[in-house]
Write a protein that holds these residues in place. Structure first.
Motif, PDB file in Angstrom:
ATOM      1  N   ASN A  75      -4.090  -3.541   1.324  1.00  0.00           N
ATOM      2  CA  ASN A  75      -2.759  -3.156   0.865  1.00  0.00           C
ATOM      3  C   ASN A  75      -1.932  -2.451   1.934  1.00  0.00           C
ATOM      4  O   ASN A  75      -0.720  -2.531   1.940  1.00  0.00           O
ATOM      5  CB  ASN A  75      -2.877  -2.241  -0.359  1.00  0.00           C
ATOM      6  CG  ASN A  75      -3.471  -2.959  -1.543  1.00  0.00           C
ATOM      7  OD1 ASN A  75      -3.388  -4.177  -1.634  1.00  0.00           O
ATOM      8  ND2 ASN A  75      -4.085  -2.205  -2.433  1.00  0.00           N
ATOM      9  N   GLN A  76      -2.596  -1.720   2.821  1.00  0.00           N
ATOM     10  CA  GLN A  76      -1.893  -0.922   3.822  1.00  0.00           C
ATOM     11  C   GLN A  76      -1.812  -1.593   5.193  1.00  0.00           C
ATOM     12  O   GLN A  76      -1.348  -0.981   6.151  1.00  0.00           O
ATOM     13  CB  GLN A  76      -2.577   0.439   3.964  1.00  0.00           C
ATOM     14  CG  GLN A  76      -2.531   1.264   2.710  1.00  0.00           C
ATOM     15  CD  GLN A  76      -1.114   1.688   2.380  1.00  0.00           C
ATOM     16  OE1 GLN A  76      -0.378   2.120   3.252  1.00  0.00           O
ATOM     17  NE2 GLN A  76      -0.726   1.539   1.129  1.00  0.00           N
ATOM     18  N   THR A  77      -2.256  -2.815   5.324  1.00  0.00           N
ATOM     19  CA  THR A  77      -2.265  -3.484   6.625  1.00  0.00           C
ATOM     20  C   THR A  77      -0.871  -3.573   7.219  1.00  0.00           C
ATOM     21  O   THR A  77      -0.674  -3.322   8.409  1.00  0.00           O
ATOM     22  CB  THR A  77      -2.866  -4.888   6.497  1.00  0.00           C
ATOM     23  OG1 THR A  77      -4.183  -4.769   5.975  1.00  0.00           O
ATOM     24  CG2 THR A  77      -2.919  -5.583   7.831  1.00  0.00           C
ATOM     25  N   VAL A 126       1.695  -1.628   6.827  1.00  0.00           N
ATOM     26  CA  VAL A 126       2.143  -0.320   7.298  1.00  0.00           C
ATOM     27  C   VAL A 126       1.527   0.016   8.648  1.00  0.00           C
ATOM     28  O   VAL A 126       2.213   0.463   9.570  1.00  0.00           O
ATOM     29  CB  VAL A 126       1.789   0.770   6.263  1.00  0.00           C
ATOM     30  CG1 VAL A 126       2.131   2.140   6.785  1.00  0.00           C
ATOM     31  CG2 VAL A 126       2.481   0.487   4.948  1.00  0.00           C
ATOM     32  N   TRP A 127       0.217  -0.226   8.793  1.00  0.00           N
ATOM     33  CA  TRP A 127      -0.444   0.090  10.050  1.00  0.00           C
ATOM     34  C   TRP A 127       0.004  -0.841  11.168  1.00  0.00           C
ATOM     35  O   TRP A 127       0.172  -0.404  12.311  1.00  0.00           O
ATOM     36  CB  TRP A 127      -1.952   0.066   9.884  1.00  0.00           C
ATOM     37  CG  TRP A 127      -2.422   1.312   9.222  1.00  0.00           C
ATOM     38  CD1 TRP A 127      -2.758   1.470   7.914  1.00  0.00           C
ATOM     39  CD2 TRP A 127      -2.548   2.590   9.831  1.00  0.00           C
ATOM     40  NE1 TRP A 127      -3.095   2.769   7.667  1.00  0.00           N
ATOM     41  CE2 TRP A 127      -2.984   3.482   8.830  1.00  0.00           C
ATOM     42  CE3 TRP A 127      -2.349   3.082  11.119  1.00  0.00           C
ATOM     43  CZ2 TRP A 127      -3.219   4.825   9.092  1.00  0.00           C
ATOM     44  CZ3 TRP A 127      -2.590   4.419  11.369  1.00  0.00           C
ATOM     45  CH2 TRP A 127      -3.016   5.269  10.362  1.00  0.00           C
ATOM     46  N   LYS A 171      -8.577   1.367   7.956  1.00  0.00           N
ATOM     47  CA  LYS A 171      -7.719   2.181   7.094  1.00  0.00           C
ATOM     48  C   LYS A 171      -7.323   1.427   5.822  1.00  0.00           C
ATOM     49  O   LYS A 171      -6.994   2.031   4.823  1.00  0.00           O
ATOM     50  CB  LYS A 171      -6.448   2.597   7.825  1.00  0.00           C
ATOM     51  CG  LYS A 171      -6.686   3.512   8.980  1.00  0.00           C
ATOM     52  CD  LYS A 171      -6.948   4.895   8.498  1.00  0.00           C
ATOM     53  CE  LYS A 171      -7.056   5.837   9.693  1.00  0.00           C
ATOM     54  NZ  LYS A 171      -7.318   7.187   9.309  1.00  0.00           N
ATOM     55  N   CYS A 172      -7.375   0.116   5.864  1.00  0.00           N
ATOM     56  CA  CYS A 172      -6.917  -0.686   4.734  1.00  0.00           C
ATOM     57  C   CYS A 172      -8.014  -0.946   3.707  1.00  0.00           C
ATOM     58  O   CYS A 172      -7.758  -1.470   2.646  1.00  0.00           O
ATOM     59  CB  CYS A 172      -6.356  -2.009   5.229  1.00  0.00           C
ATOM     60  SG  CYS A 172      -4.932  -1.770   6.281  1.00  0.00           S
TER      61      CYS A 172
END
Length: 77
Positions: A12-14, A16-17, A75-76
């Motif tokens: 989900n956060q890929t 953003v990073w 992180k994802c």
């Protein structure tokens, strides 16, 4: 996009990073360029030394890219 778990196991956060690394990479590059510009202006290098520096620059670029991707991937999850 077409994979069941996302492209390259993205989470989900890929996004953003990836955005963070993309936009922080340019200022870091400019900072590194100014440091090397000051250093290399004072020295004369042989052709062999210049080739070694270019190889080191290419390898470090690949390493930073791989490191950034691995952080984004961890992180994802």
């Amino acid at each position: 996009m077409f994979a069941e778990k996302g492209l390259l196991h993205a989470g989900n956060q890929t996004t953003v990073w990836l955005w963070f690394f993309w936009h922080s990479g340019y200022p870091v590059f400019i900072f590194a360029y100014t440091l090397t510009e000051k250093f290399f202006r004072l020295h004369q290098f042989t052709h062999k030394q210049a080739n070694r520096f270019m190889l080191a620059a290419i390898i470090s670029t690949i390493g930073v890219g791989k490191f950034s991707f691995s952080i984004a991937e961890k992180k994802c999850r």
